[in-house]
Design a protein around this motif. Structure first.
Motif, short mmCIF file in Angstrom:
data_model
loop_
_atom_site.label_atom_id
_atom_site.label_comp_id
_atom_site.label_asym_id
_atom_site.label_seq_id
_atom_site.Cartn_x
_atom_site.Cartn_y
_atom_site.Cartn_z
N ILE A 73 43.59 38.55 36.03
CA ILE A 73 44.31 38.09 37.21
C ILE A 73 45.29 37.01 36.76
O ILE A 73 44.88 35.96 36.28
CB ILE A 73 43.33 37.58 38.29
CG1 ILE A 73 42.39 38.72 38.72
CG2 ILE A 73 44.10 37.02 39.49
CD1 ILE A 73 41.28 38.33 39.67
N ASP A 74 46.57 37.31 36.92
CA ASP A 74 47.63 36.39 36.47
C ASP A 74 47.97 35.36 37.53
O ASP A 74 48.42 34.26 37.21
CB ASP A 74 48.88 37.19 36.10
CG ASP A 74 48.61 38.17 34.96
OD1 ASP A 74 47.96 37.78 33.98
OD2 ASP A 74 49.04 39.34 35.08
N GLY A 127 39.64 47.62 41.09
CA GLY A 127 40.40 46.43 40.71
C GLY A 127 40.95 45.66 41.89
O GLY A 127 40.90 44.43 41.91
N VAL A 128 41.48 46.35 42.90
CA VAL A 128 42.09 45.61 44.02
C VAL A 128 41.04 44.83 44.80
O VAL A 128 41.37 43.85 45.46
CB VAL A 128 42.92 46.53 44.96
CG1 VAL A 128 44.09 47.13 44.21
CG2 VAL A 128 42.07 47.56 45.65
N LEU A 129 39.77 45.23 44.72
CA LEU A 129 38.71 44.49 45.41
C LEU A 129 38.48 43.10 44.80
O LEU A 129 37.76 42.28 45.37
CB LEU A 129 37.41 45.29 45.42
CG LEU A 129 37.43 46.56 46.28
CD1 LEU A 129 36.20 47.40 46.05
CD2 LEU A 129 37.57 46.20 47.76
N LEU A 130 39.11 42.83 43.67
CA LEU A 130 39.02 41.52 43.02
C LEU A 130 40.16 40.60 43.44
O LEU A 130 40.22 39.45 43.00
CB LEU A 130 39.06 41.69 41.49
CG LEU A 130 38.00 42.59 40.87
CD1 LEU A 130 38.35 42.90 39.42
CD2 LEU A 130 36.63 41.94 40.99
N ALA A 137 47.99 40.99 39.01
CA ALA A 137 46.92 41.28 38.06
C ALA A 137 47.30 42.47 37.18
O ALA A 137 48.25 43.20 37.46
CB ALA A 137 45.62 41.60 38.81
N GLN A 138 46.51 42.61 36.12
CA GLN A 138 46.64 43.74 35.21
C GLN A 138 45.29 44.42 35.11
O GLN A 138 44.26 43.75 35.02
CB GLN A 138 47.05 43.26 33.82
CG GLN A 138 48.37 42.51 33.79
CD GLN A 138 48.63 41.92 32.43
OE1 GLN A 138 48.65 42.63 31.43
NE2 GLN A 138 48.81 40.60 32.38
N PHE A 139 45.31 45.74 35.14
CA PHE A 139 44.09 46.52 34.99
C PHE A 139 44.28 47.52 33.86
O PHE A 139 45.30 48.19 33.81
CB PHE A 139 43.77 47.32 36.27
CG PHE A 139 43.69 46.50 37.52
CD1 PHE A 139 42.82 45.43 37.60
CD2 PHE A 139 44.46 46.81 38.62
CE1 PHE A 139 42.73 44.66 38.75
CE2 PHE A 139 44.37 46.07 39.79
CZ PHE A 139 43.50 44.98 39.85
N ILE A 140 43.31 47.59 32.98
CA ILE A 140 43.31 48.62 31.94
C ILE A 140 42.18 49.58 32.30
O ILE A 140 41.02 49.19 32.37
CB ILE A 140 43.11 48.04 30.53
CG1 ILE A 140 44.22 47.03 30.22
CG2 ILE A 140 43.09 49.17 29.50
CD1 ILE A 140 44.09 46.35 28.87
N MET A 141 42.58 50.84 32.55
CA MET A 141 41.63 51.85 33.01
C MET A 141 41.43 52.92 31.96
O MET A 141 42.37 53.64 31.62
CB MET A 141 42.17 52.52 34.28
CG MET A 141 42.37 51.61 35.43
SD MET A 141 43.16 52.50 36.79
CE MET A 141 43.96 51.13 37.59
#
Length: 173
Positions: A73-74, A127-130, A137-141
């Protein structure tokens, strides 16, 4: 009489022998549930190793969830956390682990969806629930949280790990 019984007996013996051999071959070729679970564990492990290597090479500090989603989370944003049932609107950039950009809201428009109803990658749902409104934010899936074994039939190839850069633009109950 004995000679007339020998030929049918031999044919029966040959037929039975061939049928037994066929069943044995089928047993050896059958893939078991345990085989599939083992193969899946192996692939998930390979995906996790590739992500960890990527993070180390780029000196990035991400957190991993229990499902294998990596996030950073940036910008925390403000307001309440996103929850299931909210309608969320995101700006986003999606790239492959090798850096190839595949989708962006600048070209494709912002993404809007109802959280918890599917229709987007399960890693994005998680991820969006965080996040909160205004968060970046950045998510690596890994593939099992993105587009799986087949990709998306457009830009994302089979078994691809993807990186989402998102900003929560709007959040509605």
């Amino acid at each position: 009489m004995l000679k007339s019984l020998i030929v049918p007996f031999l044919l029966l013996l040959v037929f039975t022998s061939c049928k037994t051999q066929k069943k044995e071959r089928a047993k050896k070729q059958r893939i078991t549930t345990e085989d599939l679970i083992s193969a899946n564990r192996y692939m998930v492990g390979q995906d996790a190793a590739a992500i960890k290597s990527y993070l180390e090479r780029h000196e990035l500090d991400f957190t991993e969830t229990q499902t294998g989603l990596w996030y950073k989370i940036d910008n925390e944003g403000n307001g309440a956390l996103v929850k299931k049932g909210n309608v969320i609107r995101l700006s986003y950039d999606v790239s492959l682990l090798d850096g190839t950009q595949v989708y962006a809201s600048k070209e494709d428009g912002n993404k809007e969806f109802k959280v918890g109803q599917g229709g987007v990658e399960s890693g994005l749902e998680e991820g969006v629930l965080l996040l909160r409104k205004g968060a970046k934010a950045q998510f690596i899936m890994p593939p099992h949280l993105a587009h799986g074994l087949v990709g998306d039939d457009e830009e994302i190839p089979p078994r691809a790990t993807i990186i989402y850069h998102v900003e929560v633009l709007e959040l509605k109950e």
